[in-house]
Design a protein around this motif. Structure first.
Motif: not given
Lengths: 552, 466
Positions: A416-420, A427-430
């Motif tokens: 899982t990655g996290m980005r703003l 914060y989106e988890y993708y």
């Protein structure tokens, strides 16, 4: 704390019987205690060992954001501790069916403690007893030396994560392996290989010759073998004698080195410090295996509590309650890593792979998915194999050896990655990657791994202790360096130097204002600006409680 | 972009600024964040929902107690050690004397509640220093990662989390770590710890004194016949009086006390009396910069210091101090309680003068200077669009005319050069510090300063002699 009642104890004994039948091995005696919240309050700072020595840091909240489990290589909330007899702790009002499940879990942990080779050094004594005598010793020293005892504990704990855990293990397993004579070992391991430098072919010939001698002459075989050696290499006998005189070069960790070589500690009036160092080192060594086998240990325990519970005839009618609780424990989270779930699935998976005979070359050569799927040699050796795994592996080996693409596919693992997202301010988890290597990297990176710091004896000059940090792409926590080194300086009684790697001072980034940037934005900047980080070796020097740093 | 700010920006630009300044200002100008307070629900939510990205501790976070037996994961609470807090501090003192740096930090404390119900958490904390890998350091990754499992294609978004306290001052120092282990104690406890260390300077008797439910007990009241303590002088006087009126003293030149007639009523006693107590009052202005540049540690440092000062005041002066709270970016606003003051998020541009202006206005309009001892604590990162302090300096000068002490804290950013911040420069250049060493104090620290440094800072701001 009080023992569980007779009724519950009987349930436990029943569990032991059933667990043994399935092949688990553990000592007969165990102690089960009921604990209240109040007990827990007192136990947790002492990592569940009721008799651990007193130390003021136990009374204080320790900030751990930085190192967290790097600081304490042990989970403070273990239900069962690795003592003789093994002690386990229970909530007062667990229903019987739940106790059955927990007992199985605990018994599997005990089996793990008592059979996994990474716990080898804890097998020969009872830690609670040891801890109690240590506690008394420290109390006695405290009455003599006052607050200095606490300073010494602090300084010793400052390096207790560098205790030579692996060399301790290797020492223990070595003594078991040594079955042939010293002279023979010297001849084959040292003389032929490094002094005489025979080719492999000749080496094998020598072995054959030795085997022949043993066959022909039985007990006198070795003597006759060597009489021929002496004819060819008269120097051999003398060299062997010399090799015996040389002290075996065991690897010393920092604490051992200090005890052996520090002039300060070896002064008559400072001898007491050494017993504290010994206590701290032993305590650290005792706790080390737990953290290095977290996934395996919890996986093993979960595998067995599930397997044994379902076979247990005493708990009929509680299957649904069990299923709910068990699912909560052993389901793989959408995001995050759960050692119970991961470890348990790996054990099931390994068992299945071996049962189907898939750990062999023939299977590995098959690329057709369907064919791979159908492959089944029905070896019935899976159970036996996982018992071997629990005996010989630790977490990192376990992951490296068995977490493969088929396992990842089956369990749909991903990174899982996290980005703003600036538009939505969330914060989106993708799903960042489904690649096996990426997942394994995340997992392996999260395992406990203390830095490797060795003593460079060649650079130890003028009473200076020179420590060399073997760099593994991760710098040391900078703000801890000063105090840790100050502690070593105190124990060493002279200047201490530490060679390590740091990021070469980055030029202030142009055209941006870092604090304004959200961390993500900053990272993007970094990425585009400089793809690689530049490392440089630096040398910290702690002299008279003052720290200085220079670039090498 | 706020058009008003743009106009202001243009005016200062006309006055002439260098490119570095312009860049900084533009950055704030273009930042479109807003001041807001993280709501209570979002905070608790964040705490309870297992924040997915706690990286390496994920695996080790699990334990049999909570997973199997659902037992709470308690730790040695600070309440247990609270009694021994003094002892711990004593130990720390001794440590310093023995030549080792202090190790205990007190008051990683937070939790201002709404409506003045501050709960301050006193937790003695420490760290155990070791050689450790810095697990937060990873240059190769541009973002944190964790494990996961389930359906979905690469790139698919599987969840969202509002950007709450990640940004700005919502996360107070130590909050993250304290989490569920905190014990709530009153500000009073923290104050008790700090009390030995400070005292408000220059406190004077001023106009209106205020009555508090404070009483002193004194033997000042007199009572005839019964009481706790015989007032011999008064009794003797009374006896003489009585005897004169009875004609029992024929010759005042030759008094024979043995002939006195004594009535029980003549005995004058002192009795315990309750006296109201009036005390000088103090009014404290807490002011801080919450502009965009205050992002991160600078804000943390300033609010932590203000929490320390605030809780100390609560303890030491109890209700004798009133506090007012002012926040400013390019405009200043007064906020109603410490909670809002503490938690408001950073955004916007910087105009230091606005805060001082507002404080001056409040003092003037409410005529506070006459009745109160006024103290001002101001915290900033030292950045100001008004580079030379053309507007700020006159306001500060005005403030010095009535305040007992103005303490300015500058939490310098790490990338700043020493003595480089605008506020520091213009205050130093103004010569106000030298002219009014007793009224104005300036403390500059790096934004990564620790608590002992903060406390030292407070001492510097409020110490008596220059």
């Amino acid at each position: 704390m009080e023992l569980i009642d007779q009724h519950t104890k009987k349930i436990m004994e029943g569990c032991k019987e059933r667990a043994r039948k399935m092949g688990l091995r553990f000592h007969d005696e165990t102690l089960e205690y009921i604990v209240t919240n109040r007990d827990l309050l007192e136990l947790t700072p002492k990592v569940m060992i009721p008799t651990l020595y007193d130390y003021w840091v136990h009374d204080v909240e320790v900030l751990k954001e930085k190192g967290k489990y790097e600081l304490y290589p042990v989970n403070p909330y273990e239900t069962v501790i690795n003592t003789r007899p093994a002690i386990s702790f229970y909530n007062d009002n667990n229903p019987d069916w739940l106790n059955v499940m927990i007992f199985y879990h605990v018994l599997a942990h005990i089996d793990f403690f008592q059979n996994n080779l990474y716990y080898r050094h804890t097998w020969d004594y009872d830690f609670t007893g040891q801890a109690l005598s240590d506690k008394r010793e420290i109390a006695r020293l405290r009455s003599q030396n006052g607050r200095w005892v606490d300073y010494v504990i602090e300084f010793a704990r400052g390096v207790d994560n560098l205790a030579g855990y692996h060399s301790e293990l290797s020492r223990l397993s070595h003594s078991v392996a040594e079955t042939s004579s010293k002279r023979l070992n010297f001849y084959f391991d040292v003389f032929i290989q490094t002094i005489n430098k025979l080719s492999i072919h000749e080496y094998i010939k020598e072995i054959e010759r030795y085997n022949d001698c043993m066959k022909k002459y039985k007990e006198r075989g070795e003597q006759i073998f060597f009489s021929e050696v002496e004819l060819k290499h008269p120097e051999n006998k003398e060299l062997f004698r010399k090799s015996l005189e040389k002290k075996p070069e065991g690897k010393e960790d920092i604490i051992q080195f200090l005890m052996e070589h520090s002039e300060f500690l070896n002064k008559e009036e400072n001898k007491w410090i050494k017993s504290i160092l010994q206590i701290v080192r032993n305590t650290s060594l005792f706790f080390q295996p737990q953290i290095r086998t977290k996934i395996m240990n919890e996986g093993w325990a979960s595998y067995w509590h599930e397997t044994l519970f379902l076979l247990d005839d005493r708990i009929k009618g509680h299957e649904v309650e069990f299923a709910r609780l068990n699912a909560g424990i052993t389901s793989i989270p959408r995001v995050g890593l759960n050692p119970y779930a991961l470890g348990m699935r790996l054990f099931y998976y390994i068992e299945e792979m071996v049962d189907k005979g898939k750990y062999n070359e023939i299977f590995q050569r098959i690329y057709d998915v369907n064919e791979r799927d159908r492959f089944d040699k029905d070896t019935k050796q899976g159970r036996e194999f996982i018992f071997k795994v629990r005996e010989n592996y630790c977490d990192s080996m376990f992951i490296n050896s068995f977490l493969d693409q088929d396992f990842a596919t089956r369990n749909k693992l991903f990174v899982t990655g996290m980005r703003l997202n600036r538009d939505k301010m969330v914060y989106e988890y993708y799903i960042k990657s489904r690649k096996l290597e990426d997942y394994r990297k995340v997992l392996l990176d999260s395992l406990y791994h203390p830095p490797y710091i060795e003593i460079d004896k060649e650079k130890n000059q003028n009473n200076t202790l020179y420590l060399n940090h073997r760099f593994e792409e991760k710098p040391l926590v900078n703000e801890f360096i000063a105090n840790t080194m100050m502690g070593i300086e105190y124990l060493w009684g002279g200047t201490v130097q530490l060679e390590t790697s740091e990021v070469a001072a980055p030029a202030p980034p142009q055209g941006q204002y870092p604090t304004f940037m959200y961390p993500q934005a900053q990272a993007v900047q970094e990425e585009s600006d400089e793809p690689g980080i530049k490392w440089q070796r630096v040398l910290y020097t702690m002299k008279d409680r003052k720290l200085s740093k220079e670039t090498i | 972009m706020n058009p008003k700010l743009l106009i202001f920006f243009n005016t200062i630009k006309e006055r002439g600024i260098d490119s570095e300044r312009e860049r900084k200002i533009l950055k704030e100008l273009q930042d479109d964040g807003i001041h807001e307070i993280p709501t209570e629900s979002s905070r608790t939510m964040d705490k309870e929902s297992k924040a997915p990205f706690r990286r390496s501790d994920d695996i080790y976070e699990y334990n049999d107690f909570s997973t199997l037996q659902s037992m709470p994961t308690l730790r040695g609470l600070s309440s247990n050690s609270l009694q021994s807090l003094d002892e711990l501090l004593e130990r720390d003192n001794q440590r310093e004397k023995d030549g080792f740096p202090r190790k205990i930090r007190v008051g990683r404390l937070i939790k201002p509640g709404r409506g003045g119900k501050e709960k301050i958490v006193v937790v003695p904390t420490t760290v155990e220093e070791k050689f450790l890998h810095d697990i937060h350091f990873d240059p190769s990754e541009e973002e944190p990662v964790a494990g996961g499992a389930g359906e979905g294609e690469e790139g698919e978004i599987i969840g969202e989390q509002p950007v709450h306290e990640e940004n700005g001052s919502g996360t107070g120092p130590g909050e993250g770590s304290g989490g569920p282990h905190e014990v709530e104690s009153s500000a009073y406890d923290l104050g008790r710890i700090l009390s030995e260390q400070f005292e408000l300077p220059n406190i004077k008797d001023k106009g209106k004194k205020r009555f508090f439910s404070h009483y002193t007990y004194d033997m000042t009241d007199r009572n005839r016949g019964v009481g706790q303590f015989l007032d011999k002088k008064a009794t003797l006087k009374k006896i003489v009086e009585t005897n004169i009126s009875l004609g029992n003293i024929p010759d005042i030149g030759d008094i024979d006390p043995s002939r006195f007639l004594i009535s029980p009523k003549d005995k004058i006693y002192r009795i315990l009396s309750r006296e109201k107590k009036y005390e000088s009052q103090a009014l404290i202005f807490f002011m801080r910069d919450y502009s965009g540049s205050m992002q991160g540690k600078a804000t943390e440092l300033v609010v932590t210091q203000h929490v320390l000062v605030y809780s100390w005041l609560l303890y030491q002066y109890e209700k004798r101090v009133e506090c007012r709270f002012i926040l400013h970016d390019t405009e200043a606003t007064e906020v109603k309680d410490f909670y809002t003051y503490y938690n408001s998020r950073v955004a916007g541009g910087t105009k230091v003068s606005s805060a001082f202006q507002l404080a001056n206005k409040i003092v003037e309009n409410e005529n506070l200077a006459q009745d109160y001892n006024i103290y001002v604590f101001y915290g900033t990162d030292g950045d100001d669009w008004d580079t030379d302090g053309k507007e700020a300096i006159p306001e500060i000068e005005k403030m010095l005319t009535y305040s007992n002490r103005t303490g300015i804290t500058i939490a310098e950013h790490m990338y700043g050069t020493d003595g480089g911040t605008e506020v520091e420069k213009y205050i130093k250049n103004s010569g106000l510090l030298e002219k009014n060493p007793d009224l104005l104090r300036l403390d500059v620290m790096k934004e990564d300063s620790d608590e002992p440094r903060l406390i030292e800072g407070i001492k510097k701001l409020i110490s008596q002699a220059g």
